[in-house]
Structure formats: structure tokens, C-alpha cells
Design a protein around this motif. Structure first.
Motif, mmCIF file in Angstrom:
data_model
loop_
_atom_site.group_PDB
_atom_site.id
_atom_site.type_symbol
_atom_site.label_atom_id
_atom_site.label_comp_id
_atom_site.label_asym_id
_atom_site.label_seq_id
_atom_site.Cartn_x
_atom_site.Cartn_y
_atom_site.Cartn_z
ATOM 1 N N ARG A 28 31.383 31.941 3.188
ATOM 2 C CA ARG A 28 30.649 31.753 1.942
ATOM 3 C C ARG A 28 29.844 30.458 1.981
ATOM 4 O O ARG A 28 28.746 30.381 1.431
ATOM 5 C CB ARG A 28 31.603 31.766 0.760
ATOM 6 N N ALA A 29 30.407 29.450 2.641
ATOM 7 C CA ALA A 29 29.692 28.177 2.769
ATOM 8 C C ALA A 29 28.386 28.371 3.532
ATOM 9 O O ALA A 29 27.446 27.603 3.392
ATOM 10 C CB ALA A 29 30.578 27.141 3.471
ATOM 11 N N GLU A 30 28.338 29.400 4.361
ATOM 12 C CA GLU A 30 27.103 29.721 5.096
ATOM 13 C C GLU A 30 26.231 30.699 4.319
ATOM 14 O O GLU A 30 25.251 31.223 4.856
ATOM 15 C CB GLU A 30 27.442 30.298 6.468
ATOM 16 N N GLY A 31 26.635 30.976 3.099
ATOM 17 C CA GLY A 31 25.794 31.822 2.252
ATOM 18 C C GLY A 31 25.997 33.313 2.414
ATOM 19 O O GLY A 31 25.197 34.099 1.924
ATOM 20 N N ARG A 32 27.074 33.681 3.081
ATOM 21 C CA ARG A 32 27.294 35.121 3.259
ATOM 22 C C ARG A 32 28.087 35.704 2.094
ATOM 23 O O ARG A 32 28.888 35.013 1.466
ATOM 24 C CB ARG A 32 28.064 35.376 4.550
ATOM 25 N N SER A 33 27.892 36.998 1.847
ATOM 26 C CA SER A 33 28.592 37.686 0.752
ATOM 27 C C SER A 33 29.959 38.156 1.213
ATOM 28 O O SER A 33 30.161 39.338 1.474
ATOM 29 C CB SER A 33 27.779 38.893 0.292
ATOM 30 N N VAL A 34 30.871 37.203 1.281
ATOM 31 C CA VAL A 34 32.216 37.530 1.737
ATOM 32 C C VAL A 34 33.202 37.118 0.655
ATOM 33 O O VAL A 34 33.127 35.991 0.144
ATOM 34 C CB VAL A 34 32.537 36.804 3.069
ATOM 35 N N PHE A 35 34.106 38.022 0.308
ATOM 36 C CA PHE A 35 35.033 37.774 -0.784
ATOM 37 C C PHE A 35 36.471 37.945 -0.324
ATOM 38 O O PHE A 35 36.746 38.697 0.610
ATOM 39 C CB PHE A 35 34.727 38.709 -1.954
ATOM 40 N N PHE A 36 37.344 37.218 -1.007
ATOM 41 C CA PHE A 36 38.760 37.293 -0.674
ATOM 42 C C PHE A 36 39.369 38.560 -1.267
ATOM 43 O O PHE A 36 39.192 38.854 -2.443
ATOM 44 C CB PHE A 36 39.487 36.057 -1.226
ATOM 45 N N GLY A 37 40.094 39.291 -0.440
ATOM 46 C CA GLY A 37 40.764 40.490 -0.932
ATOM 47 C C GLY A 37 41.369 41.253 0.229
ATOM 48 O O GLY A 37 40.914 41.133 1.368
ATOM 49 N N ASP A 38 42.420 41.999 -0.061
ATOM 50 C CA ASP A 38 43.088 42.787 0.968
ATOM 51 C C ASP A 38 42.312 44.092 1.170
ATOM 52 O O ASP A 38 42.536 45.081 0.474
ATOM 53 C CB ASP A 38 44.533 43.072 0.557
ATOM 54 N N ALA A 39 41.424 44.054 2.156
ATOM 55 C CA ALA A 39 40.516 45.186 2.364
ATOM 56 C C ALA A 39 41.224 46.427 2.887
ATOM 57 O O ALA A 39 40.617 47.484 2.997
ATOM 58 C CB ALA A 39 39.404 44.777 3.323
ATOM 59 N N SER A 40 42.511 46.301 3.212
ATOM 60 C CA SER A 40 43.218 47.489 3.683
ATOM 61 C C SER A 40 43.672 48.354 2.499
ATOM 62 O O SER A 40 44.143 49.469 2.691
ATOM 63 C CB SER A 40 44.428 47.092 4.538
ATOM 64 N N ARG A 41 43.524 47.820 1.273
ATOM 65 C CA ARG A 41 43.955 48.586 0.082
ATOM 66 C C ARG A 41 42.743 49.246 -0.571
ATOM 67 O O ARG A 41 41.786 48.583 -0.977
ATOM 68 C CB ARG A 41 44.666 47.660 -0.900
ATOM 69 N N ALA A 42 42.833 50.565 -0.714
ATOM 70 C CA ALA A 42 41.704 51.333 -1.252
ATOM 71 C C ALA A 42 41.286 50.822 -2.621
ATOM 72 O O ALA A 42 40.087 50.785 -2.930
ATOM 73 C CB ALA A 42 42.066 52.817 -1.309
ATOM 74 N N GLU A 43 42.247 50.411 -3.449
ATOM 75 C CA GLU A 43 41.891 49.971 -4.808
ATOM 76 C C GLU A 43 41.056 48.696 -4.792
ATOM 77 O O GLU A 43 40.247 48.468 -5.695
ATOM 78 C CB GLU A 43 43.139 49.806 -5.702
ATOM 79 N N VAL A 44 41.249 47.872 -3.766
ATOM 80 C CA VAL A 44 40.428 46.663 -3.637
ATOM 81 C C VAL A 44 38.981 47.059 -3.315
ATOM 82 O O VAL A 44 38.024 46.484 -3.845
ATOM 83 C CB VAL A 44 41.008 45.722 -2.546
ATOM 84 N N LEU A 45 38.830 48.065 -2.475
ATOM 85 C CA LEU A 45 37.477 48.536 -2.156
ATOM 86 C C LEU A 45 36.817 49.193 -3.365
ATOM 87 O O LEU A 45 35.612 49.055 -3.576
ATOM 88 C CB LEU A 45 37.516 49.520 -0.989
ATOM 89 N N GLU A 46 37.632 49.892 -4.157
ATOM 90 C CA GLU A 46 37.067 50.507 -5.364
ATOM 91 C C GLU A 46 36.531 49.420 -6.294
ATOM 92 O O GLU A 46 35.439 49.540 -6.846
ATOM 93 C CB GLU A 46 38.133 51.342 -6.102
ATOM 94 N N ALA A 47 37.309 48.341 -6.419
ATOM 95 C CA ALA A 47 36.881 47.240 -7.286
ATOM 96 C C ALA A 47 35.593 46.590 -6.755
ATOM 97 O O ALA A 47 34.825 46.009 -7.532
ATOM 98 C CB ALA A 47 37.997 46.192 -7.374
ATOM 99 N N ALA A 48 35.362 46.711 -5.451
ATOM 100 C CA ALA A 48 34.149 46.136 -4.857
ATOM 101 C C ALA A 48 32.997 47.146 -4.851
ATOM 102 O O ALA A 48 31.971 46.913 -4.194
ATOM 103 C CB ALA A 48 34.447 45.661 -3.433
ATOM 104 N N GLY A 49 33.191 48.248 -5.575
ATOM 105 C CA GLY A 49 32.080 49.190 -5.737
ATOM 106 C C GLY A 49 31.947 50.234 -4.647
ATOM 107 O O GLY A 49 30.823 50.658 -4.327
ATOM 108 N N ALA A 50 33.082 50.684 -4.099
ATOM 109 C CA ALA A 50 33.015 51.707 -3.049
ATOM 110 C C ALA A 50 32.277 52.958 -3.530
ATOM 111 O O ALA A 50 31.578 53.614 -2.743
ATOM 112 C CB ALA A 50 34.424 52.080 -2.578
#
Lengths: 166, 166
Positions: free
Chosen positions: A42-64
Motif C-alpha cells: 500500500r505504501a507503494e500505492g497498490r490496491s492491496v487490502f488485509f484479509g483472509d483471501a482463502s475465505r469466500a466471504e472475504v472475497l464477497e465483501a471485496a465485490g466478487a
């Protein structure tokens, strides 16, 4: 947020895929559980967020449901399989691109609904083989078609080792 | 023996490259130190011989001077570097294709004289990235040219990780 590419897992593979997408003007949003990695990215300006990407519900929250495609780039084989199944069940039309461990894993993932799965252990050999054939003067378009046919068959032709050596 | 492709190391990568070459009607001769692997491969009719392929003199005995190309597919990073240097010194014109560990290793090997070096850790990401871009409707020929440009720059664009995660 919509029309983005969602990258599940921002380790080595997720980062390289993200760099390729950025270079082609394609926006992505990545998720990872490594807080240091997320902070540095993120310090380099990339769109990266903290979250357990192995959980489908986390991906849903990120707009899957509104993503153009999902890239599953997790280290863990079982977590990858679970996530692909959950995503495919929830989103029948979503393009799902996956990092697979080996040809067997790639074939299983495609049966589980992955749009495309690349077996890590074979990718280097494929690129090396294509370069050699091109270097030997084989027609490049023909080499590409040959590689496509190997990909279409799930890389099964290349996965058999007499001794299963690593 | 002449006009053959010499494969140094017949583990996972060497075997997959050999399978690709066979499928394209290209004869090869492979060398490996794993006696069981050599025995099993020969029982399947493949041209695999016992020998320490990391030693340049073993490759010379296998006709490196008359080979169409050499493929270095060793597991060991240092042994790979040593072998590429020795081969290049002895054979200025010989095409040498190499399995590299990562982008830095690939760049070093190309400085040492490798014709082409594929970084293992990046290959899967490249294939995944190409598939995604094609799936998103980017022009295939354009994607191929883009991938070629990344390759030409030694993959340096993809090798930088904010945290150096594996």
C-alpha cells in the motif's frame, strides 16, 4: 467497485500477476493475510487490502459478484480447491483463474469449475520448451498452437514422471 | 551422434522438456545421476543415460560439441551457473537453454552466456497473466508481444516484491 480483477493472495504469484495487469492498464484489488506485505504494498500505492483471501466471504465483501475475474493465487493446495468450489457455486459465470500446484491439481480445479488453472511445476518447462522449439526454427504460430493443445488437455502429457522425482 | 538436443538433468523439468521435444519429433539425449530414474526412463524407451550432468566434461562426452542445443535443467543453482559458464567458454555458438531459479538468477545466467533462461518462480505467473489478459479480450498477438518484452528484459519487472515473500 466493479469491473475490477480480484486477486486472492498477494504473495509471489499474486504480485507478479498484479504487475502484469498494471502494465496493461488493468485495475486490480488484492487481498492477503500478511500484514507487512499489505502495508509495504500500500505504501507503494497498490490496491492491496488485509484479509483472509482463502475465505469466500472475504472475497464477497471485496465485490466478487461485480468483479470481471478472480485470480486465486494462494500457496495452500486445499484452500485453493475449497475457494474455487465456493466461488463457482456462488457465481456460475465468473471467470476464475487459478495457480495450481501440479498438473493433477490443475485438472481437478478445472473439474471444480476453474476457468483456467496453471500448474506451477510445469510452467517453467512449458516456457523453456516453447523457447527451444522456436530457437530450433519451428514455426512460432505452430508452437503456440501446440502449447495451447497441451494446455487444453490439462498438461496431462507432461505430468508423468517415471519416478515421480520433484 | 550429432544434431541432438542434450538435456542436462532429467528431473521434473528435464522430463517435461523431453516430452515436449518428443511430441514435436525432436530427438534428445538426457543425462542424470539418479540411477532409478535413468533405469525407469530407459525401460520406457527413452534416451536417458547415467552421468553427472552438472560436470561439463560429462556433457562433452555426450557430444555437446555436435549437439543442436543444450538444455540445462539441474536443481542446483550454483551447479547451473558453473555449467553454463563452462559450456559457453568451450562452445561460443552453442544454444544454451536454462532453467533458472528466479529472475535475478535468470539475468545472471544470460550475462554468463545462456541463450535463454526461464525463471521458475515467475513462469506460472506469466502463463496465468497471459491467460487472464486473453480472457479479458486483449488481443492475443499483443499479449504475446508484451510477454516477449518482459522476457527480453529478463523478467526484471516482475521480480520485485515489497517483502521478498516466497
Amino acid at each position: 467497485l466493479s469491473g475490477h480483477i480480484l486477486i486472492a493472495g498477494y504473495g509471489r504469484v499474486g504480485q507478479a500477476v498484479g504487475a502484469l495487469l498494471t502494465a496493461r492498464g488493468q485495475a486490480y484489488l488484492a487481498l492477503d493475510v500478511d500484514a507487512d506485505c499489505v502495508r509495504a504494498s500500500r505504501a507503494e500505492g497498490r490496491s492491496v487490502f488485509f484479509g483472509d483471501a482463502s475465505r469466500a466471504e472475504v472475497l464477497e465483501a471485496a465485490g466478487a459478484d461485480r468483479a470481471k475475474a478472480v485470480v486465486v493465487a494462494l500457496d495452500d493446495r486445499e484452500a485453493t480447491t475449497r475457494l474455487v468450489r465456493a466461488l463457482r457455486e456462488a457465481h456460475p459465470e465468473l471467470p476464475i483463474y487459478v495457480r495450481a500446484r501440479d498438473p493433477e491439481h490443475a485438472q481437478n480445479l478445472q473439474q471444480d469449475g476453474a476457468t483456467y488453472a496453471v500448474p506451477e511445476t510445469i510452467a517453467g518447462s512449458l516456457l523453456l520448451g516453447a523457447a527451444i522449439l522456436e530457437g530450433l526454427g519451428h514455426d512460432i504460430a505452430e508452437v503456440d498452437r501446440f502449447m495451447d493443445s497441451i494446455r487444453a488437455k490439462g498438461y496431462a502429457d507432461l505430468g508423468h514422471s517415471p519416478k515421480g522425482r520433484p
